[in-house]
Enzyme design. Sequence first.
Site, mmCIF file in Angstrom:
data_model
loop_
_atom_site.group_PDB
_atom_site.id
_atom_site.type_symbol
_atom_site.label_atom_id
_atom_site.label_comp_id
_atom_site.label_asym_id
_atom_site.label_seq_id
_atom_site.Cartn_x
_atom_site.Cartn_y
_atom_site.Cartn_z
ATOM 1 N N HIS A 50 0.811 -1.237 0.077
ATOM 2 C CA HIS A 50 -0.107 0.018 -0.022
ATOM 3 C C HIS A 50 0.960 1.313 0.082
ATOM 4 O O HIS A 50 2.029 1.349 0.680
ATOM 5 C CB HIS A 50 -0.842 -0.124 1.264
ATOM 6 C CG HIS A 50 -1.960 1.049 1.323
ATOM 7 N ND1 HIS A 50 -1.743 2.209 1.452
ATOM 8 C CD2 HIS A 50 -3.391 1.031 1.012
ATOM 9 C CE1 HIS A 50 -2.917 3.018 1.313
ATOM 10 N NE2 HIS A 50 -4.023 2.173 0.975
ATOM 11 N N GLU A 58 -3.866 1.740 -7.222
ATOM 12 C CA GLU A 58 -4.341 3.067 -6.360
ATOM 13 C C GLU A 58 -3.496 4.109 -6.298
ATOM 14 O O GLU A 58 -2.563 4.249 -5.993
ATOM 15 C CB GLU A 58 -4.127 2.468 -4.817
ATOM 16 C CG GLU A 58 -5.029 1.283 -4.433
ATOM 17 C CD GLU A 58 -5.526 1.254 -3.122
ATOM 18 O OE1 GLU A 58 -6.639 1.066 -2.725
ATOM 19 O OE2 GLU A 58 -4.730 1.681 -2.309
#
Length: 220
Positions: free
Chosen positions: A97, A146
Amino acid sequence: MNDALPLVIANLKANKTWDEVSTWLENVGPGAAGFSGTVVFCPSFPYLVSSSQKIKDLNLKLELGAQDVSMFEQGAYTGEVAASQIADLCRYVIIGHSERRQNFRETEEILSKKVKNSKKAGLEPIFCIQGEETPIPEGVEIVAYEPIFAIGSGNADDPQNARKVAQTVKNNKNITVIYGGSVSAKNVNSFLKKDILDGVLVATNSLDPQDFIKILEATA
Ligand code: PGA
């Protein structure tokens, strides 16, 4: 991956106490019962055991995922949680992430080790990329696109651009690609239509169970 699509992931990040996690499960559980895809719930480490138990006790249609994993196998690494330990409880693990890359200086080398250990332990890595140029380690079958500007900003990427990135990543490979970044009940369908993106990763709008249920309902 073998689970039904779309794949909808709730990443709670470092939010909620056990009482709140428990309430989330009690609310979202019934809301997810009629959902035809797969919902993956990712609470903080301390709540994986009790979440796993609650999912079993209430017979909920939810999969469990961890938000991170150690780059090391079991051993003398104080504070770390090894992939083989996570695999006792979870099917999935989020790796790479952008918040981990930025705040914890996780490099491609570290992330590759995390993927390798996770695969070896039987976990399914959900590998986050920030754009087409982010390297994807060998063995990754689920990629979450993302873009950093879209995370927590309320300013989602253009669905057409997200589909373009997904197509580039797939490039004839059997990879599941999902989108993350300001996903809401209002925009989720614009990402999932056309069957190129296979799901979504949701943080802000997963915190309130009702917002998250609305996202599940909107994908139907
Ligand atoms: P957001 O975050 O849903 O709050 O934009 C997505 C993520 O960080 O995975």
